[in-house]
Structures are given as structure tokens and as C-alpha cells.
Scaffold this motif. Structure first.
Motif, mmCIF file in Angstrom:
data_model
loop_
_atom_site.group_PDB
_atom_site.id
_atom_site.type_symbol
_atom_site.label_atom_id
_atom_site.label_comp_id
_atom_site.label_asym_id
_atom_site.label_seq_id
_atom_site.Cartn_x
_atom_site.Cartn_y
_atom_site.Cartn_z
ATOM 1 N N GLN A 251 -9.052 -0.418 -4.180
ATOM 2 C CA GLN A 251 -8.463 -0.745 -5.479
ATOM 3 C C GLN A 251 -7.149 -1.492 -5.326
ATOM 4 O OE1 GLN A 251 -8.389 3.301 -6.961
ATOM 5 N NE2 GLN A 251 -10.092 2.924 -8.367
ATOM 6 N N ILE A 252 -6.362 -1.103 -4.329
ATOM 7 C CA ILE A 252 -5.110 -1.809 -4.055
ATOM 8 C C ILE A 252 -5.411 -3.245 -3.633
ATOM 9 C CG2 ILE A 252 -3.103 -1.901 -2.528
ATOM 10 C CD1 ILE A 252 -3.214 1.154 -2.418
ATOM 11 N N ALA B 161 -3.911 4.676 -6.122
ATOM 12 C CA ALA B 161 -5.211 4.028 -6.042
ATOM 13 C C ALA B 161 -5.739 4.031 -4.601
ATOM 14 C CB ALA B 161 -5.114 2.591 -6.551
ATOM 15 N N SER B 162 -7.048 3.873 -4.472
ATOM 16 C CA SER B 162 -7.683 3.813 -3.159
ATOM 17 C C SER B 162 -7.360 2.476 -2.491
ATOM 18 C CB SER B 162 -9.201 3.949 -3.313
ATOM 19 O OG SER B 162 -9.737 2.810 -3.971
ATOM 20 N N LYS C 37 -8.105 -4.978 -4.377
ATOM 21 C CA LYS C 37 -8.590 -5.699 -5.553
ATOM 22 C C LYS C 37 -7.428 -6.122 -6.450
ATOM 23 C CE LYS C 37 -13.180 -3.551 -5.786
ATOM 24 N NZ LYS C 37 -14.059 -2.616 -6.546
ATOM 25 N N GLY C 38 -6.371 -5.316 -6.457
ATOM 26 C CA GLY C 38 -5.186 -5.685 -7.224
ATOM 27 C C GLY C 38 -4.550 -6.959 -6.710
ATOM 28 N N ASN D 284 0.807 -1.224 0.000
ATOM 29 C CA ASN D 284 0.000 0.000 0.000
ATOM 30 C C ASN D 284 0.842 1.278 0.000
ATOM 31 O OD1 ASN D 284 0.861 0.480 2.680
ATOM 32 N ND2 ASN D 284 -0.921 -0.570 3.543
ATOM 33 N N PRO E 167 -0.963 -0.531 -8.555
ATOM 34 C CA PRO E 167 -2.042 0.349 -8.069
ATOM 35 C C PRO E 167 -1.599 1.400 -7.059
ATOM 36 C CG PRO E 167 -2.865 -1.874 -8.274
ATOM 37 C CD PRO E 167 -1.386 -1.953 -8.537
ATOM 38 N N PRO F 16 -0.703 -6.054 -11.376
ATOM 39 C CA PRO F 16 -1.838 -5.735 -10.495
ATOM 40 C C PRO F 16 -1.471 -5.689 -9.016
ATOM 41 C CG PRO F 16 -2.476 -7.356 -12.136
ATOM 42 C CD PRO F 16 -0.999 -7.225 -12.230
ATOM 43 N N LEU G 296 0.098 4.358 -8.529
ATOM 44 C CA LEU G 296 -0.798 5.259 -9.254
ATOM 45 C C LEU G 296 -1.739 6.018 -8.324
ATOM 46 C CD1 LEU G 296 -1.734 2.949 -12.276
ATOM 47 C CD2 LEU G 296 0.062 4.701 -12.146
ATOM 48 N N THR H 236 -6.704 -9.758 -7.974
ATOM 49 C CA THR H 236 -6.468 -9.929 -9.406
ATOM 50 C C THR H 236 -5.163 -10.677 -9.656
ATOM 51 O OG1 THR H 236 -7.638 -7.867 -9.878
ATOM 52 C CG2 THR H 236 -6.211 -8.734 -11.612
#
Length: 343
Positions: free
Chosen positions: A181-182, A177-178, A184-185, A75, A172, A168, A175, A188
Motif C-alpha cells: 500500500q505504501i 499501511a502495508s 502504491k501510494g 516507509n 500511508p 499519497p 496510517l 499514485t
């Protein structure tokens, strides 16, 4: 006698890895914290995590535990765990290619590369890499044969593809990402694991259909690709820490285990526990690679004999264990050490 010594050493490493990874998490209480976060969706530092993805508890619970483990690593709230994870992921590019090459050499023997990837991604490289290395030594001593041509020529393409599969997990946070989203990466990343072997199958069929020949040594090229990427990641990590990082970040913080940093009740307890886990992973990988280099040198497998062992240890020290492993594996693909008979 030498083979028996390596068997004992690798078996002992498996037990050591199991204790350092999971035994330590049990003893310091961080395993309980991780399981609790996986159930409640609330981290000690206040971050939240989605706890329902499929609506099936038997699926969602282990997924949440995995996400809880990786959240503190990728993160970027703390740079050190991210850098350690990045270097480990770079090393795994070579290890995963090793499992793919050997599986395509003898498809009927051993577990598939996908299974091995899930084993060390979910339970620790330090536990399962020594086991796989023991299988590798036994197989190569009995079946030092080349890989069928279409499989071999597909490997360099799969080597490049393997780098994309890690994006993935690592990109994230870069970039901005929230948290969701991190997380979810991470999911993924695990869902894409079977795509490693699937891509190899697809390219192999295309090569069979087109008659593509390409380079004369595709397996060694594949190892050079993943070994080069692993070396680049390792060197860039070292340079970033030593030149551009703040005073609070050091090589010791990234690579050296500090068990005393894990304090129950502290907001970063799970981050420190996950970092300690993969630091032990990284150390065991170093030892396994050195053992494989010693085995190759003593058995005259690597070009240059015992001189190659010095080269291997130098590469490990400068470019990281992934590059060292790639060097050993590349040497073992030399035509001198493979049967000339083709399938």
C-alpha cells in the motif's frame, strides 16, 4: 556582468547536482542496487515489491525503479529519511507554484509545470532547479508582466490543492499501511502530478464563468500559502527531532550527508543512498534560493533592496528554503516591479 555571473553559477550548480546525485550513486554502487531491486522486486532488507502493474515491461520497469528509490524514504522503518523527504516535499510546494505562476504568465515559453515536476521528482531537484532558475531570471528580466486575472485568482485555490497531492506519498506509512500500500501510494503520487495544472485550469474556468474577483493580490497570496505550509513543515520537523525524538535521531542524521553510511551488502544500503540523494537535493535548493535572493536584491527587485537579502537568509535559516523562496517570489510580484498593462 551580474547576469552572466548568475548564469555561470547556476550552470555550475547543475553540473554539481548531477555529480552529487547520480555520480555518487554510480560510484558507491547504490545505483546498481536500485536497478536490481526494480528488476527482482526484492530489497536488501527483505522487503518485497510488486514488479508488474501494467504487464508492459517498458512501463513497469521505470515505475518499479521509482518505487524502489522512494520505499526507504517513506516507509517509516527509519524516521530520518521520512523527515528529510517531508521537508523536501514541503519545499517543493513553493517550487512547483513558481513553475505554475511563470507558465501562466507566459504560456508559450518554456516547459509546462507538469514536465518540470516529473523532471525533479524523477531525476533530482539539484539537477533541474538551477536550470529552471536560470530560465526564470532571463524571463523575468524581459517579461515582468502580471498574470491574467482569472489565472491569478485561481492560484490560491491551487496552492491549497497542491498540499493534498502529496498525501499519497507521505500518509500511508503514518496510517500503518502495508508495504504494498505504501508503494502504491508512491505510484499514485506520480500519477496525480498532472492534476496540479489540471486543477488550475478547472478553477480558472469557474472564475471566468462566475466573475469571481477575490483578493487584490492573489499571486502573492498563493506564495504566502505554500510558503507558510513549507515553513510549518520545516519548523515542526526541527522541533520533533530536537525535542521528541530518540537519541538515535538528530538534525545531523536528517539533514547532513553521510556518504560513509552507504555500505554495499548492508540491508539499509538503498535507504541510505536515497537519503543521501535528497539531502544533496536540499543543499542545492538552499544555494539556488540564496542566489535568487542575491539577484533580486542587486537588481532592486525586492522591496527593501539589499536589506531584503538579510531577511531572505534569515527566513531560510529559521523557516527553511521553501519559505525563503516564497519571500523572494512574493517580493517580485510587487506592483512596483510589474508592468501595469493588463491582458
Amino acid at each position: 556582468m551580474a547576469l552572466m555571473a548568475f548564469r555561470i553559477a547556476l550552470t555550475a550548480l547543475t553540473g554539481t547536482g548531477l555529480y552529487l546525485l547520480w555520480g555518487t550513486m554510480v560510484l558507491n554502487g547504490s545505483l546498481h542496487v536500485m536497478l536490481d531491486v526494480g528488476e527482482t522486486g526484492s530489497f536488501p532488507n527483505g522487503r518485497v515489491m510488486k514488479t508488474s502493474y501494467t504487464g508492459l515491461a517498458l512501463v513497469d520497469r521505470p515505475v518499479c525503479i521509482l518505487v524502489a528509490f522512494f520505499d526507504g524514504l517513506n516507509n517509516l522503518i527509519d524516521v530520518a529519511p521520512y523527515l528529510m523527504l517531508l521537508d523536501l516535499v514541503g519545499t517543493l510546494l513553493v517550487i512547483n507554484m513558481m513553475t505554475l505562476v511563470e507558465h501562466r504568465r507566459s504560456p508559450r515559453l518554456g516547459l509546462s509545470p507538469t514536465v518540470w515536476q516529473y523532471l525533479w521528482n524523477c531525476a533530482g531537484v539539484a539537477v533541474f532547479l538551477p536550470i529552471y532558475s536560470l530560465i526564470y531570471i532571463n524571463k523575468r528580466s524581459k517579461e515582468p508582466r502580471p498574470i491574467p486575472s482569472p489565472e491569478a485568482h485561481a492560484l490560491p485555490f491551487t496552492a491549497i490543492w497542491s498540499l493534498l497531492l502529496a498525501l499519497p506519498l507521505m500518509v500511508p506509512a503514518l496510517l500503518g499501511a502495508s508495504p504494498f500500500q505504501i508503494q502504491k501510494g508512491v505510484i499514485t503520487f506520480f500519477l496525480l502530478t498532472p492534476c496540479f495544472s489540471a486543477f488550475q485550469n478547472m478553477v480558472r474556468e469557474m472564475i471566468t464563468w462566475t466573475g469571481y474577483t477575490g483578493t487584490t493580490r492573489p499571486v502573492r497570496l498563493a506564495y504566502s500559502i505554500v510558503g507558510g505550509i513549507s515553513a510549518l513543515i520545516h519548523v515542526c520537523t526541527i522541533l520533533y527531532v530536537t525535542i521528541y525524538a530518540e537519541d538515535s535521531l538528530s538534525l545531523s542524521r536528517v539533514y547532513v550527508p553521510h556518504p560513509s553510511n552507504i555500505q554495499l551488502g548492508q540491508p539499509d544500503v538503498l535507504t541510505e543512498a536515497s537519503l543521501l540523494f535528497i539531502q544533496y537535493d536540499y543543499i542545492i535548493i538552499h544555494i539556488v534560493v540564496v542566489l535568487l535572493g542575491i539577484h533580486a536584491a542587486l537588481n532592486g527587485i525586492t522591496v527593501g533592496g539589499t536589506r531584503s537579502l538579510l531577511t531572505t537568509t534569515t527566513i531560510i535559516g529559521v523557516l527553511g528554503p521553501g519559505a525563503g523562496l516564497a519571500f523572494v517570489l512574493d517580493s517580485m510580484e510587487h506592483p512596483k516591479y510589474l508592468q501595469t498593462k493588463r491582458k
